[in-house]
Scaffold this motif. Sequence first.
Motif, PDB file in Angstrom:
ATOM      1  N   TYR A 124      -1.439  -5.800  -9.814  1.00 44.57           N
ATOM      2  CA  TYR A 124      -0.704  -4.564 -10.100  1.00 44.57           C
ATOM      3  C   TYR A 124      -1.573  -3.350  -9.800  1.00 44.57           C
ATOM      4  CZ  TYR A 124       1.891  -0.967 -12.644  1.00 44.57           C
ATOM      5  OH  TYR A 124       2.565   0.182 -12.970  1.00 44.57           O
ATOM      6  N   GLU A 125      -2.788  -3.390 -10.262  1.00 51.28           N
ATOM      7  CA  GLU A 125      -3.681  -2.252 -10.098  1.00 51.28           C
ATOM      8  C   GLU A 125      -3.984  -2.000  -8.615  1.00 51.28           C
ATOM      9  OE1 GLU A 125      -3.957  -4.631 -12.314  1.00 51.28           O
ATOM     10  OE2 GLU A 125      -3.682  -3.475 -14.157  1.00 51.28           O
ATOM     11  N   ARG A 126      -4.135  -3.070  -7.853  1.00 56.81           N
ATOM     12  CA  ARG A 126      -4.437  -2.906  -6.438  1.00 56.81           C
ATOM     13  C   ARG A 126      -3.252  -2.300  -5.681  1.00 56.81           C
ATOM     14  NH1 ARG A 126      -6.917  -8.774  -5.212  1.00 56.81           N
ATOM     15  NH2 ARG A 126      -7.069  -8.014  -3.059  1.00 56.81           N
ATOM     16  N   LEU A 127      -2.050  -2.696  -6.029  1.00 58.51           N
ATOM     17  CA  LEU A 127      -0.873  -2.106  -5.385  1.00 58.51           C
ATOM     18  C   LEU A 127      -0.638  -0.685  -5.867  1.00 58.51           C
ATOM     19  CD1 LEU A 127       0.996  -3.398  -3.273  1.00 58.51           C
ATOM     20  CD2 LEU A 127      -0.415  -5.055  -4.476  1.00 58.51           C
ATOM     21  N   LYS A 128      -0.990  -0.443  -7.121  1.00 58.85           N
ATOM     22  CA  LYS A 128      -0.855   0.905  -7.657  1.00 58.85           C
ATOM     23  C   LYS A 128      -1.767   1.864  -6.886  1.00 58.85           C
ATOM     24  CE  LYS A 128      -1.568   3.463 -11.985  1.00 58.85           C
ATOM     25  NZ  LYS A 128      -1.975   3.327 -13.404  1.00 58.85           N
ATOM     26  N   ASP A 129      -2.974   1.440  -6.638  1.00 59.49           N
ATOM     27  CA  ASP A 129      -3.918   2.281  -5.888  1.00 59.49           C
ATOM     28  C   ASP A 129      -3.410   2.552  -4.472  1.00 59.49           C
ATOM     29  OD1 ASP A 129      -5.611   2.393  -8.046  1.00 59.49           O
ATOM     30  OD2 ASP A 129      -6.899   0.742  -7.355  1.00 59.49           O
ATOM     31  N   LEU A 130      -2.746   1.550  -3.904  1.00 57.46           N
ATOM     32  CA  LEU A 130      -2.267   1.684  -2.529  1.00 57.46           C
ATOM     33  C   LEU A 130      -1.028   2.572  -2.426  1.00 57.46           C
ATOM     34  CD1 LEU A 130      -2.368   0.711   0.492  1.00 57.46           C
ATOM     35  CD2 LEU A 130      -0.764  -1.095  -0.210  1.00 57.46           C
ATOM     36  N   THR A 131      -0.133   2.467  -3.394  1.00 58.69           N
ATOM     37  CA  THR A 131       1.206   3.032  -3.208  1.00 58.69           C
ATOM     38  C   THR A 131       1.584   4.188  -4.115  1.00 58.69           C
ATOM     39  OG1 THR A 131       2.169   1.441  -4.777  1.00 58.69           O
ATOM     40  CG2 THR A 131       2.065   0.782  -2.455  1.00 58.69           C
ATOM     41  N   ARG A 132       0.956   4.313  -5.299  1.00 59.47           N
ATOM     42  CA  ARG A 132       1.470   5.289  -6.263  1.00 59.47           C
ATOM     43  C   ARG A 132       1.326   6.720  -5.738  1.00 59.47           C
ATOM     44  NH1 ARG A 132       0.101   7.448 -11.953  1.00 59.47           N
ATOM     45  NH2 ARG A 132       2.165   7.463 -12.936  1.00 59.47           N
ATOM     46  N   GLY A 133       2.488   7.392  -5.629  1.00 58.44           N
ATOM     47  CA  GLY A 133       2.488   8.772  -5.164  1.00 58.44           C
ATOM     48  C   GLY A 133       2.174   8.919  -3.694  1.00 58.44           C
ATOM     49  N   GLN A 134       2.203   7.813  -2.942  1.00 61.64           N
ATOM     50  CA  GLN A 134       1.847   7.866  -1.521  1.00 61.64           C
ATOM     51  C   GLN A 134       2.927   7.193  -0.684  1.00 61.64           C
ATOM     52  OE1 GLN A 134      -2.380   6.844  -0.638  1.00 61.64           O
ATOM     53  NE2 GLN A 134      -2.482   6.263  -2.802  1.00 61.64           N
ATOM     54  N   ARG A 135       3.079   7.663   0.523  1.00 60.33           N
ATOM     55  CA  ARG A 135       3.952   7.012   1.482  1.00 60.33           C
ATOM     56  C   ARG A 135       3.129   6.006   2.283  1.00 60.33           C
ATOM     57  NH1 ARG A 135       9.071   9.312   2.309  1.00 60.33           N
ATOM     58  NH2 ARG A 135       9.771   9.736   0.187  1.00 60.33           N
ATOM     59  N   VAL A 136       3.646   4.802   2.394  1.00 55.35           N
ATOM     60  CA  VAL A 136       2.955   3.739   3.124  1.00 55.35           C
ATOM     61  C   VAL A 136       3.895   3.251   4.216  1.00 55.35           C
ATOM     62  CG1 VAL A 136       1.848   1.492   2.964  1.00 55.35           C
ATOM     63  CG2 VAL A 136       1.777   3.065   1.005  1.00 55.35           C
ATOM     64  N   ASP A 137       3.430   3.269   5.469  1.00 56.31           N
ATOM     65  CA  ASP A 137       4.318   2.823   6.546  1.00 56.31           C
ATOM     66  C   ASP A 137       4.201   1.318   6.750  1.00 56.31           C
ATOM     67  OD1 ASP A 137       1.950   2.418   7.910  1.00 56.31           O
ATOM     68  OD2 ASP A 137       2.200   4.149   9.239  1.00 56.31           O
ATOM     69  N   ALA A 138       4.971   0.810   7.698  1.00 57.57           N
ATOM     70  CA  ALA A 138       5.022  -0.629   7.940  1.00 57.57           C
ATOM     71  C   ALA A 138       3.661  -1.179   8.339  1.00 57.57           C
ATOM     72  CB  ALA A 138       6.064  -0.933   9.013  1.00 57.57           C
ATOM     73  N   THR A 139       2.974  -0.452   9.205  1.00 59.36           N
ATOM     74  CA  THR A 139       1.676  -0.934   9.682  1.00 59.36           C
ATOM     75  C   THR A 139       0.675  -1.040   8.538  1.00 59.36           C
ATOM     76  OG1 THR A 139       2.053   0.057  11.852  1.00 59.36           O
ATOM     77  CG2 THR A 139      -0.222  -0.467  11.258  1.00 59.36           C
ATOM     78  N   ARG A 140       0.581  -0.009   7.738  1.00 55.84           N
ATOM     79  CA  ARG A 140      -0.377  -0.006   6.617  1.00 55.84           C
ATOM     80  C   ARG A 140      -0.055  -1.119   5.633  1.00 55.84           C
ATOM     81  NH1 ARG A 140      -2.693   4.047   3.208  1.00 55.84           N
ATOM     82  NH2 ARG A 140      -4.357   2.978   2.030  1.00 55.84           N
ATOM     83  N   MET A 141       1.217  -1.313   5.352  1.00 61.58           N
ATOM     84  CA  MET A 141       1.606  -2.334   4.374  1.00 61.58           C
ATOM     85  C   MET A 141       1.275  -3.730   4.901  1.00 61.58           C
ATOM     86  SD  MET A 141       2.761  -2.742   1.347  1.00 61.58           S
ATOM     87  CE  MET A 141       3.629  -1.255   0.866  1.00 61.58           C
ATOM     88  N   ARG A 142       1.508  -3.966   6.181  1.00 61.84           N
ATOM     89  CA  ARG A 142       1.245  -5.289   6.726  1.00 61.84           C
ATOM     90  C   ARG A 142      -0.254  -5.559   6.835  1.00 61.84           C
ATOM     91  NH1 ARG A 142       6.311  -4.518  10.816  1.00 61.84           N
ATOM     92  NH2 ARG A 142       7.858  -5.617   9.519  1.00 61.84           N
ATOM     93  N   GLU A 143      -0.998  -4.520   7.144  1.00 64.53           N
ATOM     94  CA  GLU A 143      -2.460  -4.692   7.176  1.00 64.53           C
ATOM     95  C   GLU A 143      -2.977  -5.054   5.791  1.00 64.53           C
ATOM     96  OE1 GLU A 143      -3.832  -0.972   8.640  1.00 64.53           O
ATOM     97  OE2 GLU A 143      -3.565  -1.500  10.768  1.00 64.53           O
ATOM     98  N   PHE A 144      -2.429  -4.429   4.780  1.00 59.40           N
ATOM     99  CA  PHE A 144      -2.836  -4.718   3.408  1.00 59.40           C
ATOM    100  C   PHE A 144      -2.515  -6.164   3.052  1.00 59.40           C
ATOM    101  CE2 PHE A 144      -1.899  -4.888  -1.178  1.00 59.40           C
ATOM    102  CZ  PHE A 144      -3.102  -4.422  -1.696  1.00 59.40           C
ATOM    103  N   VAL A 145      -1.317  -6.614   3.414  1.00 66.52           N
ATOM    104  CA  VAL A 145      -0.919  -8.000   3.127  1.00 66.52           C
ATOM    105  C   VAL A 145      -1.882  -8.978   3.794  1.00 66.52           C
ATOM    106  CG1 VAL A 145       0.857  -9.756   3.586  1.00 66.52           C
ATOM    107  CG2 VAL A 145       1.513  -7.471   2.747  1.00 66.52           C
ATOM    108  N   GLN A 146      -2.224  -8.696   5.043  1.00 67.99           N
ATOM    109  CA  GLN A 146      -3.103  -9.602   5.784  1.00 67.99           C
ATOM    110  C   GLN A 146      -4.527  -9.616   5.233  1.00 67.99           C
ATOM    111  OE1 GLN A 146      -2.292  -7.852   9.627  1.00 67.99           O
ATOM    112  NE2 GLN A 146      -1.074  -9.650  10.280  1.00 67.99           N
TER     113      GLN A 146
END
Length: 480
Positions: free
Chosen positions: A426-448
């Motif tokens: 939860y905390e790691r996704l919160k740091d990535l996404t809270r109050g921020q726009r994340v595009d497809a590329t950034r999200m997939r890189e994070f998953v990988q």
Amino acid sequence: MPEISATTDSRTPSGRLALAAAQTQIALGPLDGRYQGAVAPLVDYLSEAALNRDRVAVEVEWLIHLTSNSVLPGAGPLTAEQQQQLRAIVTEFDAESVRELAEIEAVTVHDVKAVEYYIGRRLESIGIADLTAMVHFGCTSEDINNLSYAVGIKGAVEDVWLPAARALVAQISAMATENRNVPMLSRTHGQPATPTTLGKELAVSAHRLTRQLDRISKTDFLGKINGATGTYAAHVASVPSADWQQVAKAFVEGLGLTWNPLTTQIESHDWQAELYADVARFNRILHNVCTDVWSYISIGYFAQIPVAGATGSSTMPHKVNPIRFENAEANLEISSGLLDVLASTLVTSRWQRDLTDSSSQRNIGVAFGHSLLAISNVVKGLDRLDVAEEILAADLDTNWEVLGEAIQMVMRAEAIAGVEGMENPYERLKDLTRGQRVDATRMREFVQSLGLSPDAESRLLALTPGRYTGIANELVDHLS
């Protein structure tokens, strides 16, 4: 049967409209003026003229009931022709009848007594003038009024309001089915949230409204005919041999109502309060539908189909305003407010009787009229909508951060399954996404970068906001 307009004073104060010279109907209230066409079907059930017709009907049926069952010694059954002639007093009730009743009431200063005299005038032509004393036999005015109101309200609900409400809900249900697979970004607290489908959200509204209609359709419309204080005192004193409770029960049920065996002078109106609470709740749910649809229009999810020749703004030519939904909101609020007042007022009567209900009940038609008008507007508003699927898709595509929920839940499942490196999802996704726009590329890189099992990583890499709708489309089947 048309509503009867009251005559107006021919004197015209300076600066005011000369009503007598007006060529069109002038009305104080919008339901009898601007919106008359939308609520006209209620006139035959809930207008003052309809109330008087129903009073005549109750009095006539009471006379027929007493004679058919030989309740009073010496007053046996009427012939079929005499019964038909009595009932014709009701079926032939018209504008002239209303005027005649008004003339009688001007003398009696009592509306129900005027009805009694009105019927009495007609018995001689039927050949039963000797039964004049049986008109209104054993009755107090409220015996006639409570039954007349119940008959009128029952007819208005079952023949007019419920069919209109059901047609609206069927329309919303059809839209839900048609759009069950159209993905849509949710907004909780007004912020981007887990996607859904447009059809599923419409299905929620249809389901809520349907529950209220089910309650309303099961309403018990109660009635009583037991005398001045609900004791059958005059009945027993005059004809002690009759089983007056059974006579009353059979009569009330014969009118299509539910017999209330225990009352004061008035039928307690509890059933009305229950009905009005349910209708008001339907109104408020529909109001919620209007505000949601209005909001979806404002962000482009729905496109409004222009009406040829219509003007959206007196100065801005481009405007197509969601006026049907705004009109509906206002009328639903007025209707619910009136229904709330009726529900709270009608359940209280000082001791055995006061007249607060008499004035209150004359507004029943107004309350239902505003609701019916709102329903009509919502139907017309929904008919002029097109779903802008490209706008919904674009909105989803600019909100990839909503997949943060899915990713952190997959990480939790992976941790439970023993996959290393899944700490603090939860905390790691919160740091990535809270109050921020994340595009497809950034999200997939994070998953990988997470070190997920191949199956979990594959599922998340295939996920898009438009595909993250769970079983929303299947949930629409609950409308069936």
